[in-house]
Motif scaffolding. Structure first.
Motif, PDB file in Angstrom:
ATOM      1  N   ARG A 172      42.012  37.792  55.913  1.00 44.66           N
ATOM      2  CA  ARG A 172      42.052  39.212  55.545  1.00 44.66           C
ATOM      3  C   ARG A 172      42.381  39.317  54.063  1.00 44.66           C
ATOM      4  N   ARG A 173      41.865  40.347  53.449  1.00 45.10           N
ATOM      5  CA  ARG A 173      41.987  40.487  51.993  1.00 45.10           C
ATOM      6  C   ARG A 173      42.789  41.752  51.682  1.00 45.10           C
ATOM      7  N   PHE A 174      43.620  41.676  50.641  1.00 41.24           N
ATOM      8  CA  PHE A 174      44.380  42.868  50.272  1.00 41.24           C
ATOM      9  C   PHE A 174      44.394  43.080  48.766  1.00 41.24           C
ATOM     10  N   CYS A 175      44.722  44.308  48.394  1.00 41.91           N
ATOM     11  CA  CYS A 175      44.852  44.644  46.972  1.00 41.91           C
ATOM     12  C   CYS A 175      46.141  45.450  46.797  1.00 41.91           C
ATOM     13  N   TRP A 176      46.947  45.082  45.800  1.00 41.37           N
ATOM     14  CA  TRP A 176      48.211  45.762  45.553  1.00 41.37           C
ATOM     15  C   TRP A 176      47.934  47.023  44.725  1.00 41.37           C
ATOM     16  N   THR A 177      48.131  48.184  45.331  1.00 43.35           N
ATOM     17  CA  THR A 177      47.751  49.446  44.691  1.00 43.35           C
ATOM     18  C   THR A 177      48.866  50.467  44.868  1.00 43.35           C
ATOM     19  N   GLY A 178      49.334  51.010  43.763  1.00 43.18           N
ATOM     20  CA  GLY A 178      50.336  52.075  43.836  1.00 43.18           C
ATOM     21  C   GLY A 178      51.584  51.660  44.590  1.00 43.18           C
ATOM     22  N   GLY A 179      52.016  50.407  44.390  1.00 47.84           N
ATOM     23  CA  GLY A 179      53.275  49.970  44.993  1.00 47.84           C
ATOM     24  C   GLY A 179      53.185  49.545  46.441  1.00 47.84           C
ATOM     25  N   GLN A 180      51.949  49.420  46.963  1.00 44.55           N
ATOM     26  CA  GLN A 180      51.832  48.825  48.307  1.00 44.55           C
ATOM     27  C   GLN A 180      50.466  48.160  48.508  1.00 44.55           C
ATOM     28  N   ALA A 181      50.405  47.309  49.529  1.00 37.86           N
ATOM     29  CA  ALA A 181      49.163  46.570  49.747  1.00 37.86           C
ATOM     30  C   ALA A 181      48.215  47.389  50.613  1.00 37.86           C
ATOM     31  N   GLN A 182      46.948  47.414  50.194  1.00 44.07           N
ATOM     32  CA  GLN A 182      45.915  48.040  51.024  1.00 44.07           C
ATOM     33  C   GLN A 182      44.928  46.974  51.436  1.00 44.07           C
ATOM     34  N   GLU A 183      44.421  47.104  52.645  1.00 43.28           N
ATOM     35  CA  GLU A 183      43.428  46.121  53.090  1.00 43.28           C
ATOM     36  C   GLU A 183      42.108  46.396  52.382  1.00 43.28           C
ATOM     37  N   VAL A 184      41.459  45.313  51.943  1.00 47.76           N
ATOM     38  CA  VAL A 184      40.158  45.451  51.303  1.00 47.76           C
ATOM     39  C   VAL A 184      39.130  44.792  52.201  1.00 47.76           C
ATOM     40  N   GLY A 185      38.078  45.518  52.483  1.00 45.32           N
ATOM     41  CA  GLY A 185      37.034  44.975  53.343  1.00 45.32           C
ATOM     42  C   GLY A 185      35.681  45.181  52.709  1.00 45.32           C
ATOM     43  N   VAL A 186      34.685  45.340  53.569  1.00 51.69           N
ATOM     44  CA  VAL A 186      33.308  45.320  53.092  1.00 51.69           C
ATOM     45  C   VAL A 186      32.570  46.576  53.576  1.00 51.69           C
ATOM     46  N   ALA A 187      31.898  47.232  52.624  1.00 51.94           N
ATOM     47  CA  ALA A 187      31.008  48.340  52.970  1.00 51.94           C
ATOM     48  C   ALA A 187      29.638  47.977  52.402  1.00 51.94           C
ATOM     49  N   ARG A 188      28.675  48.896  52.539  1.00 47.12           N
ATOM     50  CA  ARG A 188      27.400  48.549  51.907  1.00 47.12           C
ATOM     51  C   ARG A 188      26.846  49.706  51.099  1.00 47.12           C
ATOM     52  N   CYS A 208      52.182  41.954  53.852  1.00 47.09           N
ATOM     53  CA  CYS A 208      51.894  41.669  52.441  1.00 47.09           C
ATOM     54  C   CYS A 208      53.169  41.762  51.602  1.00 47.09           C
ATOM     55  N   SER A 209      54.072  42.663  51.985  1.00 52.09           N
ATOM     56  CA  SER A 209      55.335  42.764  51.239  1.00 52.09           C
ATOM     57  C   SER A 209      56.133  41.470  51.366  1.00 52.09           C
ATOM     58  N   LYS A 210      56.033  40.834  52.536  1.00 55.11           N
ATOM     59  CA  LYS A 210      56.706  39.546  52.734  1.00 55.11           C
ATOM     60  C   LYS A 210      56.100  38.487  51.789  1.00 55.11           C
ATOM     61  N   LEU A 211      54.791  38.522  51.637  1.00 52.43           N
ATOM     62  CA  LEU A 211      54.125  37.566  50.738  1.00 52.43           C
ATOM     63  C   LEU A 211      54.543  37.838  49.292  1.00 52.43           C
ATOM     64  N   ARG A 212      54.663  39.123  48.950  1.00 52.26           N
ATOM     65  CA  ARG A 212      55.042  39.495  47.584  1.00 52.26           C
ATOM     66  C   ARG A 212      56.473  39.049  47.293  1.00 52.26           C
ATOM     67  N   ALA A 213      57.332  39.175  48.311  1.00 53.12           N
ATOM     68  CA  ALA A 213      58.721  38.751  48.108  1.00 53.12           C
ATOM     69  C   ALA A 213      58.776  37.248  47.836  1.00 53.12           C
ATOM     70  N   ALA A 214      57.856  36.489  48.445  1.00 54.19           N
ATOM     71  CA  ALA A 214      57.852  35.036  48.240  1.00 54.19           C
ATOM     72  C   ALA A 214      57.267  34.652  46.888  1.00 54.19           C
ATOM     73  N   GLY A 215      56.195  35.348  46.466  1.00 58.23           N
ATOM     74  CA  GLY A 215      55.480  34.877  45.271  1.00 58.23           C
ATOM     75  C   GLY A 215      55.470  35.832  44.097  1.00 58.23           C
ATOM     76  N   GLY A 216      55.634  37.135  44.350  1.00 56.13           N
ATOM     77  CA  GLY A 216      55.468  38.168  43.339  1.00 56.13           C
ATOM     78  C   GLY A 216      56.509  38.102  42.233  1.00 56.13           C
ATOM     79  N   PRO A 217      56.678  39.136  41.398  1.00 60.08           N
ATOM     80  CA  PRO A 217      56.048  40.460  41.552  1.00 60.08           C
ATOM     81  C   PRO A 217      54.568  40.457  41.167  1.00 60.08           C
ATOM     82  N   TRP A 218      53.828  41.422  41.712  1.00 60.93           N
ATOM     83  CA  TRP A 218      52.395  41.523  41.420  1.00 60.93           C
ATOM     84  C   TRP A 218      52.116  42.768  40.605  1.00 60.93           C
ATOM     85  N   ASP A 219      51.149  42.643  39.703  1.00 57.01           N
ATOM     86  CA  ASP A 219      50.694  43.814  38.944  1.00 57.01           C
ATOM     87  C   ASP A 219      49.749  44.649  39.798  1.00 57.01           C
ATOM     88  N   GLU A 220      49.561  45.890  39.353  1.00 54.48           N
ATOM     89  CA  GLU A 220      48.560  46.764  39.984  1.00 54.48           C
ATOM     90  C   GLU A 220      47.207  46.027  40.020  1.00 54.48           C
TER      91      GLU A 220
END
Ligand SMILES: C[S@@+](CC[C@H](N)C(=O)[O-])C[C@H]1O[C@@H](n2cnc3c(N)ncnc32)[C@H](O)[C@@H]1O
Length: 384
Positions: A172-188, A208-220
């Motif tokens: 699964r793919r995510f993007c850090w946007t506006g202080g939280q992770a959103q899932e990114v998927g596929v449209a056409r 995703c917040s758990k992942l950020r706590a381990a590796g972050g902080p992440w930029d927008e």
């Protein structure tokens, strides 16, 4: 660029995925997209016939580079087989069959053949290749080899091996946007696939917040991925191992490094005709799509699946611990040219800039307790 039959096959896969997107209301998670691109029956990269491995295929793996890899894996297997009664080996995702051949040949010379070598393989054309390779190379051992469509129903003792299989599990793919992770998927968009934010799925942002706590902080805009099925899948394929060890070989990192702020675009990588690129929408069905393994997640999965974590190291140290220098001398058998070729192959397997450090090895163990030579020189479990 794909042409002819290959191009037409790619178009069929694209049409199939496009129909799935439409049927789902215009959006699929990236995990669903990757599942279809790699595994849609009769269409996906691993389900339909293309070249895949080897110098004429899309990518080259460690056993394709050198027989030294299999020889060292065999030495580790010999130790484990020596500590169980009537031990067998299960290999998951055996590619061309090269690793199976190298392991069986070396175990025979060590006097430690497994009573059975089972191969769990999802791809029909790779299974054919494995059968041809082993029947030609080791006709006297072919009766010991069986192919499975599903994890073994019967319990066994011995080992499970998987080289470069976990990286093909859909993520699964995510993007850090506006202080939280959103899932990114596929449209056409007409005939093209595009990235698109999806609906909020329960638990997704928290994970995703758990992942950020381990590796972050992440930029927008920071994007990455995780494999939500890793635990369930690894538990299912290892369930039948009663006593013994599982060896996972793959590229990846402990979680804290995987989700470093600098790795802003994740680890997705596609392979087509020996070229690597980062666009999973370029040739759906015709190319491999991979993501690095979060080895902390794999260590957590060990405990859930009922195993102890028995070791974690780089490919370099695993091969050194299993006597790659001795194996080079043995395989070269006094031939200087052959020795020079093997030394070059060993460099590819062990150099930090090549496979040596990107590739890791993790061992799970249950029902037995023994030191494993592959982790004796360096074991970095404490980095997980
Ligand atoms: C990247 S190749 C590696 C092949 C081989 N282990 C090697 O090192 O050369 C991945 C292999 O895993 C198989 N595979 C992928 N997903 C699988 C799954 N879910 N179950 C079983 N095999 C799978 C593929 O068909 C292929 O044989």
């Amino acid at each position: 660029m794909p042409v002819g039959d290959e191009k037409r096959h790619g178009e069929r896969v694209t049409a199939h995925i496009a129909a799935a997107i439409d049927a789902a209301g215009g959006w699929l998670s990236f995990e669903q997209y990757m599942e279809l691109a790699l595994y849609a029956p009769g269409l996906g990269y691993y389900s339909a016939g293309t070249h895949k491995l080897g110098t004429s295929g899309d990518f080259v793996t460690a056993p394709e580079i050198s027989p030294l890899f299999g020889a060292c894996v065999a030495r580790q297997c010999a130790d484990v087989l020596g500590s169980v009664v009537q031990g067998g080996i299960l290999e998951i995702g055996a590619g061309t069959g090269r690793l199976a051949g190298d392991v069986l040949a070396r175990l025979e010379s060590l006097g430690r053949l497994p009573w059975r070598y089972s191969i769990l393989e999802i791809s029909a054309d790779l299974r054919d290749r494995q059968q041809r390779h082993l029947a030609e190379r080791l006709p006297h051992l072919i009766d010991r080899v069986i192919w499975l469509d599903a994890p073994p129903a019967q319990e066994f003792d011995g080992l499970i091996l998987a080289n470069e299989v976990l990286d093909a599990l859909p993520v699964r793919r995510f993007c850090w946007t506006g202080g939280q992770a959103q899932e990114v998927g596929v449209a056409r968009e007409a005939d093209r696939f595009i990235w698109a934010k999806g609906p909020a799925a329960s638990g997704f942002a928290e994970y995703c917040s758990k992942l950020r706590a381990a590796g972050g902080p992440w930029d927008e805009g920071y994007s990455s991925e995780f494999c939500s099925r890793l635990g369930a899948w690894t538990a299912a394929v290892t369930r039948s191992l009663r006593r013994g060890a599982v060896l996972w070989f793959d590229y990846g990192l402990p979680r804290a490094q995987y989700y470093f702020p600098e790795r802003r675009n994740g680890t997705l990588l596609c392979h087509y005709r020996q070229r690597a690129h980062e666009d999973p929408f370029r040739y759906p069905g015709l190319e491999d799509i991979t993501a690095w393994v979060d080895f902390t997640l794999l260590a957590e999965a060990a405990l859930v699946a009922g195993f102890g974590l028995a070791g974690f190291t780089t490919q370099t140290y695993f091969l050194a611990g299993n006597g790659i220098d001795v194996e080079m001398q043995r395989v070269a058998a006094g031939d200087q040219n052959r020795f020079a070729r093997l030394a070059n192959e060993a460099r590819q397997l062990m150099m930090p800039g090549e496979m040596g450090e990107r590739f890791k090895v993790m061992a799970w163990m249950r029902g037995i307790e023994m030191p494993l030579a592959g982790f004796a020189l360096r074991d970095v479990r404490d980095s997980l």
